[in-house]
Enzyme design. Structure first.
Site, short mmCIF file in Angstrom:
data_model
loop_
_atom_site.label_atom_id
_atom_site.label_comp_id
_atom_site.label_asym_id
_atom_site.label_seq_id
_atom_site.Cartn_x
_atom_site.Cartn_y
_atom_site.Cartn_z
N GLU A 107 -14.70 -23.49 13.23
CA GLU A 107 -13.84 -23.86 11.89
C GLU A 107 -13.84 -25.18 10.96
O GLU A 107 -13.25 -26.20 10.25
CB GLU A 107 -12.08 -23.63 11.84
CG GLU A 107 -11.79 -22.07 12.17
CD GLU A 107 -10.32 -22.40 12.56
OE1 GLU A 107 -9.72 -23.16 12.55
OE2 GLU A 107 -10.51 -20.51 12.56
N THR A 157 -5.84 -27.55 17.26
CA THR A 157 -7.19 -27.36 17.50
C THR A 157 -7.95 -28.09 15.65
O THR A 157 -8.81 -27.82 15.37
CB THR A 157 -6.73 -25.28 16.68
OG1 THR A 157 -5.55 -25.55 15.67
CG2 THR A 157 -6.40 -25.10 17.43
N GLY A 212 1.78 -24.85 17.87
CA GLY A 212 2.46 -23.52 18.82
C GLY A 212 3.72 -23.10 18.22
O GLY A 212 5.28 -22.94 19.39
N ASN A 271 6.23 -24.24 10.12
CA ASN A 271 6.86 -23.59 9.90
C ASN A 271 8.23 -23.98 11.51
O ASN A 271 8.34 -24.26 12.42
CB ASN A 271 6.45 -22.35 10.11
CG ASN A 271 5.76 -21.77 11.64
OD1 ASN A 271 4.41 -22.50 11.50
ND2 ASN A 271 6.43 -21.23 12.39
N ASP A 317 7.38 -18.73 8.23
CA ASP A 317 6.36 -19.42 8.39
C ASP A 317 5.29 -19.86 7.12
O ASP A 317 4.69 -20.20 7.75
CB ASP A 317 5.06 -17.87 8.94
CG ASP A 317 4.16 -18.31 10.38
OD1 ASP A 317 4.20 -20.05 10.41
OD2 ASP A 317 3.54 -17.83 10.30
N ASN A 341 -4.42 -21.04 3.87
CA ASN A 341 -4.40 -21.19 4.91
C ASN A 341 -4.86 -22.69 5.18
O ASN A 341 -5.15 -23.19 4.05
CB ASN A 341 -4.98 -20.35 5.88
CG ASN A 341 -4.47 -20.11 7.16
OD1 ASN A 341 -4.18 -21.44 7.59
ND2 ASN A 341 -2.95 -19.05 8.03
CA CA Z 1 2.70 -20.42 11.84
#
Ligand code: CA
Length: 692
Positions: free
Chosen positions: A78, A174, A190, A268, A313, A400
């Site tokens: 990524e 990440t 997390g 979220n 989310d 995303n």
């Molecule tokens: Ca999430």
């Protein structure tokens, strides 16, 4: 035309301001923003636009390979490759960093932070990493286990390392660190598992903590860290701190050096369901928000909550970018974002004022965003406390982490969107917080369990929606509509990059790397790399030549939960670099052949299978795929060697494969439960054999 020129000038002013302001503090910026790629989103504004035009819409067909570098990795890539002083820096899974010679692709150094692979389960969406930051002769990487590490850019030797999280909790990193005002800033992930999110700034030279912005308040009984948390706590109810509240900021952090504001996109709620998290009440600040922080103190200057009282989310961690737009005849300094919730936001970045918010994808949770209140207008089926509701977008979002880009020449945002994602939301009636596992409060993962429920339990007007597709949108942030779009039959494709050569580059989920005309979307160049691309490209100049680099490596959440559109299994990720008149004989990467299957007897009793399927969905599907079908990166359990099933209990309950990243689930599964999972996997294996 005058408007165009103003926009271009305004954009260049931003870059110039960034350079001028930072010159006194940053060697990074002194090296020049334009023809190298020095930070995740190219520059502070993160528009991923390069003013270079040597490669352009008249000659892009002459692109060929300058060099490639095999990453020795078979999971998601990524990272955006950075280039400074003739060296390309990037990362691969498990947070390892590599530096290669930008002229040849030859490895200069490699750094593996030796992340304990038994913690891989903490990463909701693969053990990926989105890249490094560069500053003052150092390379910074956030390690999956929560460390922030500074390396010597010349040698890859560690200079300092700080642990940024409570490692007993399921935090991960990440995202790519960013350096601003001499500080290196990093967040964490997390929220799915249950943590309290925050962003921390450290002195870039010493690693000493400068400030921390907590996204959500902790237990009021412990006192508040600052007045921002005291204020935020007035929007929470119940005992939210027990699970953590969420809000993890795992991706976007950008900087306006003139305003001295750091903009953070927040995550979220944890758990997802507000019913379970906050007694079904309250906005739950600063979840799902764009927050502007004072770069000196980390205190909140303003905030805009894209999804008050998040139930779905709907993170707002998605890429942020800064530019100037002329709106109603007035030049505005803006910040733009397309968060998961399906609306494209344009805000005044100095005041936080909402300028526009219009849907860029199918949205069924809200009919719009009120200009008066700045709040979404929710639909009756949006809050699902009393029924099951099929809602778009789903937890994967209408967009995303995949980076978007913006060209001041076309005035368009090149947005890798998802169209038509949806999810059957309902509150898990048996929910209880379980440390060490997913705590969404919904049946996420066990979609089979939900679809077995009768249709009359769904909210009126909800039900099946078209299969997920994705589209590259050339989004006009003034007209609030795409000027052109490219539809893809697959899930999300890679991040984008725009250049002054009237080009937009994007890799696709089915393994192509494509250049489109930035103004009208005409496809001008298309090569088959043989492996799905999720990362964004970068471009840079060396010895008078313009190069384009992109990491191709299928993985991430699309691969863990979904499938592999190339149909290939376990393809080694590769860093590709292209140049005009390079080698045009491009060979697509090949995957590993799947093994021939031999029958293994199993217990087909419906009760065992159903129990095994549910347990698999809860404990295994997040890595090994829905119904045990691998998306092509993690081992496909249906194809495991027969002997694997003889030692199944050792692997699952005693940690025999922890060195490979398979966690020891002994604390979570009884012997009988592990056996039910095994019987389910074997039934899926038998189903594959039947189809052959
Ligand atoms: Ca999430």
């Amino acid at each position: 035309m005058k408007t165009h020129l103003n926009i271009i000038l305004a954009s260049l002013t931003l870059c110039a301001t960034a350079s001028a302001s930072a010159q006194t503090t940053s060697e990074l910026v002194e090296a020049g923003f334009n023809n190298e790629w020095l930070t995740y989103g190219h520059d502070y504004a993160e528009t991923r636009f390069s003013t270079m035009n040597q490669i352009n819409d008249t000659n892009v067909s002459r692109l060929g390979v300058a060099w490639t570098f095999d990453t020795d990795s078979f999971r998601g890539l990524e990272a955006t490759p950075l280039m400074m002083d003739g060296v390309v820096y990037a990362t691969r899974p498990w947070s390892s960093v590599f530096a290669v010679d930008a002229r040849t692709g030859e490895l200069l150094w490699n750094y593996d932070p030796q992340v304990d692979k038994t913690i891989g389960w903490k990463a909701c969406c693969d053990v990926v990493n989105r890249g490094v930051a560069l500053y003052d002769g150092k390379v910074y990487v956030g390690a999956l286990d929560g460390r922030l590490i500074a390396l010597d850019a010349k040698t890859g030797q560690e200079i300092w390392s700080v642990v940024t999280v409570d490692q007993s909790r399921p935090y991960t990193i990440t995202g790519a660190p960013r350096v601003m005002d001499g500080k290196v800033v990093i967040g964490n992930g997390g929220s799915e598992l249950g943590v309290r999110g925050y962003v921390t700034a450290y002195d870039a030279n010493t690693g000493e903590q400068a400030w921390r912005f907590w996204v959500v308040p902790g237990n009021p009984a412990d006192g508040f860290e600052n007045p921002d948390m005291e204020f935020a706590a007035t929007t929470w109810f119940g005992n939210w701190w027990e699970v953590g509240g969420g809000g993890t900021s795992w991706d976007s952090m950008i900087y306006d050096p003139e305003a001295r504001l750091v903009y953070v996109g927040t995550g979220n709620g944890s758990p997802w369901s507000r019913e379970l998290r906050s007694n079904g009440m309250g906005d739950n600040l600063f979840l799902s928000s764009i927050v502007a922080l004072d770069v000196d103190t980390g205190r909140v200057a303003w905030y805009y909550q894209t999804t008050p009282g998040d139930d779905w989310d709907y993170t707002a961690v998605q890429p942020l970018m800064l530019t100037e737009l002329v709106i109603n005849g007035q030049e505005r300094k803006v910040i733009m974002q397309a968060p998961k919730n399906g609306f494209f936001y344009v805000l005044d970045r100095i005041t936080g004022e909402l300028l526009s918010a219009e849907p860029y994808s199918l949205v069924t949770w809200a009919t719009g965003v009120s200009k008066e209140t700045g709040r979404p207008i929710e639909t009756p089926q949006a809050r699902y406390a009393d029924f099951i509701s099929t809602i778009s977008p789903g937890p994967g979002g209408a967009h995303n982490w995949h980076p978007m880009s913006y060209s001041p020449l076309t005035g368009l945002v090149y947005l890798p969107s998802q169209q038509g994602t949806r999810f059957d939301y309902t509150v898990d009636p048996n929910y209880e917080y379980k440390p060490g596992t997913w705590n969404t409060g919904t049946p996420f993962g066990s979609t089979e369990g939900i679809t077995r429920l009768p249709q009359d339990q769904y909210a009126e007007g909800t039900g099946p929606i078209n299969p997920t597709q994705s589209a590259l949108l050339a989004w006009d942030p003034l007209a609030n509509a795409p000027r052109w779009q490219i539809d893809y039959p697959t899930g999300p494709s890679g991040g984008t990059m725009a250049t002054a050569g009237n080009l937009v580059f994007q890799g696709t989920a089915d393994g192509h790397f494509v250049a489109y005309a930035a103004d009208d979307g005409e496809k001008l160049w298309d090569v088959d790399l043989g492996i799905g691309v999720i990362a964004a490209p970068s471009t840079w100049e060396l010895d008078g030549k313009q190069y384009i680099s992109v990491l191709a490596g299928w993985g991430g959440s699309s691969a863990l939960f979904g499938t592999n559109p190339t149909g290939k299994y376990k393809v080694e990720g590769r860093l590709w670099t292209f140049v005009l008149d390079g080698d045009r004989n491009i060979q697509p990467a090949q995957g590993i052949d799947r093994p021939e299957l031999t029958a293994v007897p199993f217990d087909a009793a419906p009760a065992v299978q159903s129990h095994g399927a549910d347990l698999f969905a809860q404990r295994c599907a997040m890595c090994h795929g829905r119904n045990a079908a691998s998306g092509g990166t993690i081992n496909d359990l249906r194809y495991a060697a027969p002997a694997t099933f003889d030692i199944f209990q050792n692997i699952v309950r005693e940690g025999a494969y922890t060195g490979l990243g398979m966690p020891n689930l002994g604390a979570f599964l009884t012997e009988a439960e592990a056996d039910a999972i095994k019987q389910f996997i074997l039934s899926r294996r038998a189903a594959v054999m039947e189809q052959q």
